[in-house]
Design a protein around this motif. Structure first.
Motif, PDB file in Angstrom:
ATOM      1  N   ASP A  16      19.808 -13.747 -20.062  1.00 28.35           N
ATOM      2  CA  ASP A  16      19.168 -14.938 -19.520  1.00 28.35           C
ATOM      3  C   ASP A  16      19.003 -14.802 -18.013  1.00 28.35           C
ATOM      4  O   ASP A  16      19.190 -13.714 -17.454  1.00 28.35           O
ATOM      5  CB  ASP A  16      19.977 -16.189 -19.875  1.00 28.35           C
ATOM      6  N   ARG A  17      18.690 -15.907 -17.339  1.00 30.67           N
ATOM      7  CA  ARG A  17      18.390 -15.863 -15.913  1.00 30.67           C
ATOM      8  C   ARG A  17      19.598 -15.433 -15.078  1.00 30.67           C
ATOM      9  O   ARG A  17      19.431 -14.813 -14.025  1.00 30.67           O
ATOM     10  CB  ARG A  17      17.875 -17.216 -15.445  1.00 30.67           C
ATOM     11  N   LYS A  18      20.824 -15.754 -15.530  1.00 30.11           N
ATOM     12  CA  LYS A  18      22.007 -15.324 -14.796  1.00 30.11           C
ATOM     13  C   LYS A  18      22.132 -13.807 -14.818  1.00 30.11           C
ATOM     14  O   LYS A  18      22.481 -13.182 -13.810  1.00 30.11           O
ATOM     15  CB  LYS A  18      23.258 -15.972 -15.390  1.00 30.11           C
ATOM     16  N   PHE A  19      21.821 -13.226 -15.970  1.00 30.42           N
ATOM     17  CA  PHE A  19      21.863 -11.773 -16.085  1.00 30.42           C
ATOM     18  C   PHE A  19      20.777 -11.149 -15.215  1.00 30.42           C
ATOM     19  O   PHE A  19      21.009 -10.144 -14.536  1.00 30.42           O
ATOM     20  CB  PHE A  19      21.673 -11.366 -17.550  1.00 30.42           C
ATOM     21  N   GLY A  20      19.581 -11.743 -15.222  1.00 29.19           N
ATOM     22  CA  GLY A  20      18.489 -11.239 -14.393  1.00 29.19           C
ATOM     23  C   GLY A  20      18.822 -11.311 -12.918  1.00 29.19           C
ATOM     24  O   GLY A  20      18.536 -10.374 -12.156  1.00 29.19           O
ATOM     25  N   LEU A  21      19.437 -12.419 -12.483  1.00 27.80           N
ATOM     26  CA  LEU A  21      19.823 -12.562 -11.081  1.00 27.80           C
ATOM     27  C   LEU A  21      20.872 -11.533 -10.703  1.00 27.80           C
ATOM     28  O   LEU A  21      20.830 -10.955  -9.610  1.00 27.80           O
ATOM     29  CB  LEU A  21      20.350 -13.973 -10.832  1.00 27.80           C
ATOM     30  N   ARG A 153       9.154  -5.805 -14.125  1.00 28.01           N
ATOM     31  CA  ARG A 153       8.317  -6.366 -15.188  1.00 28.01           C
ATOM     32  C   ARG A 153       8.951  -6.194 -16.561  1.00 28.01           C
ATOM     33  O   ARG A 153       8.482  -6.759 -17.544  1.00 28.01           O
ATOM     34  CB  ARG A 153       6.925  -5.696 -15.188  1.00 28.01           C
ATOM     35  N   GLY A 154      10.031  -5.416 -16.616  1.00 27.76           N
ATOM     36  CA  GLY A 154      10.710  -5.187 -17.880  1.00 27.76           C
ATOM     37  C   GLY A 154      11.947  -6.039 -18.033  1.00 27.76           C
ATOM     38  O   GLY A 154      11.882  -7.202 -18.433  1.00 27.76           O
ATOM     39  N   ILE A 155      13.092  -5.486 -17.687  1.00 29.93           N
ATOM     40  CA  ILE A 155      14.364  -6.144 -17.981  1.00 29.93           C
ATOM     41  C   ILE A 155      14.570  -7.424 -17.178  1.00 29.93           C
ATOM     42  O   ILE A 155      15.062  -8.431 -17.704  1.00 29.93           O
ATOM     43  CB  ILE A 155      15.534  -5.143 -17.767  1.00 29.93           C
ATOM     44  N   VAL A 156      14.183  -7.436 -15.889  1.00 33.70           N
ATOM     45  CA  VAL A 156      14.363  -8.644 -15.082  1.00 33.70           C
ATOM     46  C   VAL A 156      13.450  -9.771 -15.573  1.00 33.70           C
ATOM     47  O   VAL A 156      13.887 -10.900 -15.779  1.00 33.70           O
ATOM     48  CB  VAL A 156      14.102  -8.351 -13.587  1.00 33.70           C
ATOM     49  N   HIS A 157      12.168  -9.451 -15.756  1.00 37.33           N
ATOM     50  CA  HIS A 157      11.231 -10.481 -16.216  1.00 37.33           C
ATOM     51  C   HIS A 157      11.672 -11.096 -17.543  1.00 37.33           C
ATOM     52  O   HIS A 157      11.698 -12.320 -17.690  1.00 37.33           O
ATOM     53  CB  HIS A 157       9.830  -9.898 -16.379  1.00 37.33           C
ATOM     54  N   SER A 158      12.027 -10.262 -18.493  1.00 37.10           N
ATOM     55  CA  SER A 158      12.355 -10.760 -19.826  1.00 37.10           C
ATOM     56  C   SER A 158      13.636 -11.583 -19.832  1.00 37.10           C
ATOM     57  O   SER A 158      13.759 -12.534 -20.598  1.00 37.10           O
ATOM     58  CB  SER A 158      12.470  -9.596 -20.805  1.00 37.10           C
ATOM     59  N   SER A 159      14.585 -11.232 -18.972  1.00 33.88           N
ATOM     60  CA  SER A 159      15.821 -12.017 -18.913  1.00 33.88           C
ATOM     61  C   SER A 159      15.534 -13.420 -18.385  1.00 33.88           C
ATOM     62  O   SER A 159      16.059 -14.408 -18.915  1.00 33.88           O
ATOM     63  CB  SER A 159      16.864 -11.308 -18.044  1.00 33.88           C
ATOM     64  N   PHE A 160      14.692 -13.525 -17.368  1.00 32.65           N
ATOM     65  CA  PHE A 160      14.327 -14.844 -16.855  1.00 32.65           C
ATOM     66  C   PHE A 160      13.423 -15.588 -17.840  1.00 32.65           C
ATOM     67  O   PHE A 160      13.500 -16.815 -17.974  1.00 32.65           O
ATOM     68  CB  PHE A 160      13.637 -14.718 -15.497  1.00 32.65           C
ATOM     69  N   ALA A 161      12.548 -14.849 -18.524  1.00 32.94           N
ATOM     70  CA  ALA A 161      11.622 -15.481 -19.471  1.00 32.94           C
ATOM     71  C   ALA A 161      12.370 -16.146 -20.617  1.00 32.94           C
ATOM     72  O   ALA A 161      11.931 -17.172 -21.134  1.00 32.94           O
ATOM     73  CB  ALA A 161      10.636 -14.442 -20.013  1.00 32.94           C
ATOM     74  N   ASN A 162      13.503 -15.576 -21.015  1.00 30.65           N
ATOM     75  CA  ASN A 162      14.304 -16.176 -22.086  1.00 30.65           C
ATOM     76  C   ASN A 162      14.818 -17.559 -21.711  1.00 30.65           C
ATOM     77  O   ASN A 162      15.055 -18.402 -22.577  1.00 30.65           O
ATOM     78  CB  ASN A 162      15.484 -15.268 -22.439  1.00 30.65           C
ATOM     79  N   SER A 163      14.989 -17.794 -20.398  1.00 30.16           N
ATOM     80  CA  SER A 163      15.493 -19.089 -19.936  1.00 30.16           C
ATOM     81  C   SER A 163      14.384 -20.016 -19.457  1.00 30.16           C
ATOM     82  O   SER A 163      14.452 -21.227 -19.664  1.00 30.16           O
ATOM     83  CB  SER A 163      16.493 -18.890 -18.783  1.00 30.16           C
ATOM     84  N   LEU A 164      13.354 -19.430 -18.821  1.00 28.41           N
ATOM     85  CA  LEU A 164      12.383 -20.253 -18.101  1.00 28.41           C
ATOM     86  C   LEU A 164      10.953 -20.113 -18.591  1.00 28.41           C
ATOM     87  O   LEU A 164      10.081 -20.870 -18.145  1.00 28.41           O
ATOM     88  CB  LEU A 164      12.429 -19.884 -16.603  1.00 28.41           C
ATOM     89  N   GLY A 165      10.683 -19.167 -19.468  1.00 35.82           N
ATOM     90  CA  GLY A 165       9.316 -18.926 -19.909  1.00 35.82           C
ATOM     91  C   GLY A 165       8.641 -17.864 -19.055  1.00 35.82           C
ATOM     92  O   GLY A 165       9.087 -17.556 -17.941  1.00 35.82           O
ATOM     93  N   ASN A 166       7.545 -17.316 -19.547  1.00 36.02           N
ATOM     94  CA  ASN A 166       6.889 -16.181 -18.900  1.00 36.02           C
ATOM     95  C   ASN A 166       6.284 -16.506 -17.538  1.00 36.02           C
ATOM     96  O   ASN A 166       6.352 -15.696 -16.615  1.00 36.02           O
ATOM     97  CB  ASN A 166       5.806 -15.608 -19.813  1.00 36.02           C
ATOM     98  N   LYS A 167       5.682 -17.688 -17.388  1.00 37.77           N
ATOM     99  CA  LYS A 167       5.018 -18.008 -16.119  1.00 37.77           C
ATOM    100  C   LYS A 167       6.011 -18.081 -14.971  1.00 37.77           C
ATOM    101  O   LYS A 167       5.811 -17.478 -13.909  1.00 37.77           O
ATOM    102  CB  LYS A 167       4.247 -19.317 -16.256  1.00 37.77           C
ATOM    103  N   LYS A 168       7.091 -18.826 -15.166  1.00 32.67           N
ATOM    104  CA  LYS A 168       8.103 -18.927 -14.118  1.00 32.67           C
ATOM    105  C   LYS A 168       8.792 -17.589 -13.898  1.00 32.67           C
ATOM    106  O   LYS A 168       9.109 -17.222 -12.758  1.00 32.67           O
ATOM    107  CB  LYS A 168       9.119 -20.008 -14.473  1.00 32.67           C
ATOM    108  N   ALA A 169       9.008 -16.858 -14.977  1.00 31.70           N
ATOM    109  CA  ALA A 169       9.653 -15.546 -14.857  1.00 31.70           C
ATOM    110  C   ALA A 169       8.793 -14.585 -14.041  1.00 31.70           C
ATOM    111  O   ALA A 169       9.314 -13.803 -13.237  1.00 31.70           O
ATOM    112  CB  ALA A 169       9.927 -14.966 -16.236  1.00 31.70           C
ATOM    113  N   SER A 170       7.473 -14.646 -14.232  1.00 31.24           N
ATOM    114  CA  SER A 170       6.577 -13.747 -13.484  1.00 31.24           C
ATOM    115  C   SER A 170       6.593 -14.083 -11.994  1.00 31.24           C
ATOM    116  O   SER A 170       6.495 -13.189 -11.142  1.00 31.24           O
ATOM    117  CB  SER A 170       5.153 -13.828 -14.030  1.00 31.24           C
ATOM    118  N   ILE A 171       6.738 -15.369 -11.666  1.00 30.91           N
ATOM    119  CA  ILE A 171       6.843 -15.771 -10.259  1.00 30.91           C
ATOM    120  C   ILE A 171       8.144 -15.246  -9.654  1.00 30.91           C
ATOM    121  O   ILE A 171       8.171 -14.746  -8.521  1.00 30.91           O
ATOM    122  CB  ILE A 171       6.772 -17.310 -10.126  1.00 30.91           C
TER     123      ILE A 171
END
Length: 247
Positions: A16-21, A153-171
């Motif tokens: 999730d986003r904590k893992f991405g951060l 665009r791989g592991i970081v994006h997808s971890s945030f996308a699981n919590s926030l969705g693709n649009k916010k994750a891409s930002i």
């Protein structure tokens, strides 16, 4: 339900986003330090090691299912591979003309400053220059695009996308990408001291954010991380050409 993380990591983390951060902090801060140091000593060899860490991160942390989820799979739309290459080349040329029109030959021009790391001799013949360009282009088209795209665009994006969705994750992943690149230009080592170029670096960071969004769009339209890698690779090729032959 299949887990994105390998069993060992899944016991300690959620994807999730904590893992991405956590990934951003662990890899991006050392990356910034290494690039700044490389600009100071005129040698970027240690940055390549960081690119390797970024490239292998999905294979260290993610299961086969997780790697598939982040886009390590065959493209669904092969025509977008060609489009991705065209987008990358076009944006690299746009940045060249923008830098030249705003800052000319000064070190406030991002390509002019970045060109120092290539250590191009002014008195080499055309054949040697072509060989040097080929080596530099190959390195720029492989290490950075593969490492950064598998990471951002791989592991970081997808971890945030699981919590926030693709649009916010891409930002978020594009913002992280752009901020990391302030170490390449923005905080500059010039005349044996450090400077922060406020306006030029703001333009550079904004452009890095926009091109990062384009990398993500290429990944989505292609249906594979390969779309982002090829767009990034083409961008680096165009930038290297500009530095060797247009500056």
């Amino acid at each position: 339900m299949q887990n994105e993380l390998k069993p060992f990591w899944n016991k300690h983390f959620n994807f999730d986003r904590k893992f991405g951060l956590l990934l951003i902090l662990l890899l991006c801060i050392p990356r910034i330090v290494l690039v700044l140091h490389g600009n100071q000593i005129g040698n970027m060899q240690f940055v390549g090691i960081m690119m390797l860490f970024m490239a292998v991160a999905p294979f260290i942390f993610l299961s086969k299912h997780g790697r598939y989820q982040i886009g390590i799979k065959k493209p669904a739309n092969y025509s977008w591979l060609i489009i991705a290459i065209c987008i990358g080349l076009t944006f690299s040329m746009f940045l060249y003309f923008l830098g030249e029109s705003l800052y000319g030959k000064s070190y406030e021009n991002w390509y002019q400053y970045i060109s120092k790391s290539y250590n191009i001799s002014t008195d080499i013949n055309e054949q040697t220059k072509l060989i040097t360009f080929g080596i530099s282009a190959f390195i720029g088209m492989t290490f950075s695009p593969i490492g950064e795209e598998l990471f951002f665009r791989g592991i970081v994006h997808s971890s945030f996308a699981n919590s926030l969705g693709n649009k916010k994750a891409s930002i978020i992943d594009s913002s992280a990408f752009a901020i990391v690149h302030i170490s390449h230009f923005g905080i500059v080592f010039h005349n044996q001291h450090w400077e922060f170029l406020l306006v030029p670096s703001a333009i550079w960071v904004l452009c890095m954010f926009l091109v990062s969004i384009m990398f993500y769009i290429c990944r989505e339209r292609c249906g594979s991380i390969l779309g982002a890698i090829l767009c990034h690779s083409a961008f680096n090729l165009g930038m290297t050409y500009c530095i060797f032959y247009l500056l």
